[in-house]
Design a protein around this motif. Structure first.
Motif, mmCIF file in Angstrom:
data_model
loop_
_atom_site.group_PDB
_atom_site.id
_atom_site.type_symbol
_atom_site.label_atom_id
_atom_site.label_comp_id
_atom_site.label_asym_id
_atom_site.label_seq_id
_atom_site.Cartn_x
_atom_site.Cartn_y
_atom_site.Cartn_z
ATOM 1 N N ARG A 200 0.636 -1.081 0.170
ATOM 2 C CA ARG A 200 0.045 0.107 -0.027
ATOM 3 C C ARG A 200 1.017 1.313 0.075
ATOM 4 O O ARG A 200 0.662 2.160 -0.825
ATOM 5 N N LEU A 201 2.004 1.247 1.050
ATOM 6 C CA LEU A 201 2.783 2.252 0.939
ATOM 7 C C LEU A 201 3.680 2.727 -0.242
ATOM 8 O O LEU A 201 3.596 3.699 -0.995
ATOM 9 N N THR A 202 3.925 1.545 -0.989
ATOM 10 C CA THR A 202 4.827 1.586 -2.171
ATOM 11 C C THR A 202 4.034 2.243 -3.339
ATOM 12 O O THR A 202 4.309 2.811 -4.056
ATOM 13 N N VAL A 203 2.966 1.620 -3.224
ATOM 14 C CA VAL A 203 1.953 2.042 -4.644
ATOM 15 C C VAL A 203 1.589 3.659 -4.408
ATOM 16 O O VAL A 203 1.565 4.356 -5.248
ATOM 17 N N SER A 204 1.302 3.847 -3.141
ATOM 18 C CA SER A 204 1.073 5.284 -3.097
ATOM 19 C C SER A 204 2.187 6.055 -3.290
ATOM 20 O O SER A 204 2.048 7.072 -3.835
ATOM 21 N N HIS A 205 3.485 5.805 -2.853
ATOM 22 C CA HIS A 205 4.607 6.708 -2.975
ATOM 23 C C HIS A 205 4.872 6.738 -4.658
ATOM 24 O O HIS A 205 5.041 7.889 -5.006
ATOM 25 N N THR A 206 4.743 5.491 -5.174
ATOM 26 C CA THR A 206 5.160 5.742 -6.456
ATOM 27 C C THR A 206 4.021 6.304 -7.565
ATOM 28 O O THR A 206 4.295 6.843 -8.458
ATOM 29 N N GLY A 207 3.059 6.529 -7.070
ATOM 30 C CA GLY A 207 1.795 7.148 -7.656
ATOM 31 C C GLY A 207 1.951 8.759 -7.624
ATOM 32 O O GLY A 207 1.634 9.408 -8.323
ATOM 33 N N GLU A 208 2.567 8.974 -6.173
ATOM 34 C CA GLU A 208 2.411 10.596 -6.061
ATOM 35 C C GLU A 208 3.949 11.324 -6.413
ATOM 36 O O GLU A 208 3.932 12.323 -6.466
ATOM 37 N N ARG A 209 4.870 10.422 -6.452
ATOM 38 C CA ARG A 209 6.321 11.064 -6.497
ATOM 39 C C ARG A 209 6.550 11.086 -7.996
ATOM 40 O O ARG A 209 6.514 10.524 -8.842
ATOM 41 N N LYS A 210 6.832 12.384 -8.430
ATOM 42 C CA LYS A 210 7.161 12.831 -9.653
ATOM 43 C C LYS A 210 8.730 12.849 -10.082
ATOM 44 O O LYS A 210 9.302 13.331 -9.305
ATOM 45 N N GLN A 211 8.862 12.524 -11.202
ATOM 46 C CA GLN A 211 10.474 12.382 -11.668
ATOM 47 C C GLN A 211 10.222 12.893 -13.280
ATOM 48 O O GLN A 211 9.521 12.240 -14.121
ATOM 49 N N PHE A 212 10.924 13.807 -13.390
ATOM 50 C CA PHE A 212 10.841 14.192 -15.099
ATOM 51 C C PHE A 212 9.411 14.589 -15.548
ATOM 52 O O PHE A 212 9.295 14.048 -16.353
ATOM 53 N N GLY A 213 8.797 15.139 -14.708
ATOM 54 C CA GLY A 213 7.307 15.550 -14.824
ATOM 55 C C GLY A 213 6.178 14.311 -14.829
ATOM 56 O O GLY A 213 5.162 14.649 -15.451
ATOM 57 N N ARG A 214 6.669 13.099 -14.679
ATOM 58 C CA ARG A 214 5.828 12.008 -14.573
ATOM 59 C C ARG A 214 5.772 11.222 -13.235
ATOM 60 O O ARG A 214 7.027 11.297 -12.547
ATOM 61 N N SER A 215 4.790 10.712 -13.015
ATOM 62 C CA SER A 215 4.771 9.571 -11.519
ATOM 63 C C SER A 215 5.716 8.699 -11.786
ATOM 64 O O SER A 215 5.937 7.920 -12.858
ATOM 65 N N LEU A 216 6.380 8.168 -10.809
ATOM 66 C CA LEU A 216 7.263 7.331 -10.885
ATOM 67 C C LEU A 216 6.497 5.716 -11.487
ATOM 68 O O LEU A 216 7.432 5.088 -12.146
ATOM 69 N N ASP A 217 5.496 5.371 -10.953
ATOM 70 C CA ASP A 217 4.734 4.480 -11.541
ATOM 71 C C ASP A 217 4.497 4.421 -13.064
ATOM 72 O O ASP A 217 4.090 3.242 -13.519
ATOM 73 N N THR A 218 4.763 5.279 -13.795
ATOM 74 C CA THR A 218 4.688 5.305 -15.254
ATOM 75 C C THR A 218 5.950 4.696 -15.814
ATOM 76 O O THR A 218 5.714 4.548 -17.121
#
Length: 335
Positions: A200-218
């Motif tokens: 749960r924490l990992t999905v939330s973090h990667t969905g919210e954290r942005k890098q190069f203008g995109r969320s990590l989970d993309t």
């Protein structure tokens, strides 16, 4: 019924976790407020006093593990109170208990030291001293809290005992074997609960954290890692669920539960490494602090994997089962 129970424990666990933010330590202090809330709700001795079974117990201890609860509910309900009942020994009607398991020679006085005792100082200790052909049971006073905690911060300690034969109740060796099996199953349930928190924490973090203008989970690499994380968790859940059903249908003392818990301890234990590694990698440095719930989940999972028998010990046992069965396929798919 189990959905309502899950919602209740989730609410209690969440409130406890929110109240303890900023107050975690090494060792983790016993959460007396949480214990009182659980005891008032009849959840601390669900199987021994309320007539519930392993399925309900799994909901309680799994949800509490998801919120890094600092209370020994599994030790009290599934282990200590059950063992006291088997030995017809009197224990307090409320408050926490714990168990100490040790090996003895069984000749004369029952002496030795139990190591790695969970929550040794919170209440009376139910001793299960194992000899080659017997289990010696006694109620001991609370132990010392001076021992080093496990890597998840939970208190662990040593309990030394020196008892005359008249001070213990002699039961068959199988009682100690079932006690260990119960403990191993409880740790599997707790690990899967911790896995759910980590996911749960990992999905939330990667969905919210942005890098190069995109969320990590993309990013493809992150998506692959998340898929691998969930695959390990669901494989663990399947093995744990099999063990739970075996205990519900046949009891923890059965051969069916023996096999299923053995499989679960191996499958869940082997998943601890990849699940915790992926979760921490995707969180980066933020996930390694003691105040972050990820640390509370992953470090407890790593600790629990080695308790009531290591993954390697159970894997060896599973291999011996397969050899004894003659045809390993029959062991896997047989009744």
């Amino acid at each position: 019924m189990n959905d309502e129970l899950k919602a209740l424990v989730d609410e209690i666990g969440r409130k406890s976790y929110d109240a303890r933010v900023g107050h975690h330590g090494l060792p983790e202090p016993f959460d007396a407020n949480l214990w009182q809330a659980l005891e008032t709700s009849g959840l601390t001795r669900l199987t021994t006093d309320q007539g519930a079974g392993p399925a309900e117990a799994a909901v309680v201890i799994g949800e509490l593990a998801r919120w890094a609860a600092a209370v020994p509910v599994a030790e009290t309900d599934l282990l200590a109170t059950w063992l006291a009942a088997r030995a017809d020994l009197t224990v307090p009607a409320d408050g926490p208990l714990t168990v100490a398991i040790a090996d003895v020679d069984g000749d004369g006085r029952i002496t030795g030291t139990a190591r790695g005792v969970p929550w040794p100082a919170v209440g009376p200790v139910l001793l299960a001293a194992r000899s080659a052909d017997a289990t010696f049971v006694a109620v001991l006073p609370p132990g010392s809290a001076d021992g080093a905690p496990n890597v998840g911060g939970e208190p662990r300690g040593e309990v030394t005992f020196d008892l005359a034969a008249d001070d213990v109740v002699r039961l068959p060796r199988a009682v100690a074997e079932e006690l260990v099996r119960r403990g191993a199953w409880a740790r599997c349930v707790q690990i899967v609960g911790a896995f759910d928190a980590a996911a749960r924490l990992t999905v939330s973090h990667t969905g919210e954290r942005k890098q190069f203008g995109r969320s990590l989970d993309t990013f493809q690499a992150v998506s692959h890692s998340l898929a691998a994380l969930h695959g390990e968790i669901e494989r663990s859940r399947a093995a744990m669920t099999l063990a739970t059903f075996a205990a519900v249908e046949h009891g923890f003392g059965s051969a069916e539960a023996d096999y299923a818990v053995t499989v679960a301890k191996v499958a869940v234990g082997r998943a601890v490494g990849p699940v915790t590694t992926i979760a921490h990698q995707l969180h980066g440095a933020i996930g390694v602090t003691i105040e972050h719930q990820l640390w509370l989940a992953t470090m407890r999972a790593r600790s629990w994997a080695d308790e009531f028998g290591t993954t390697g010990w159970w894997a060896t046992r599973l291999g011996r089962m397969a050899l004894a069965a003659g045809d390993p396929w029959n062991l896997v798919v047989g009744p």
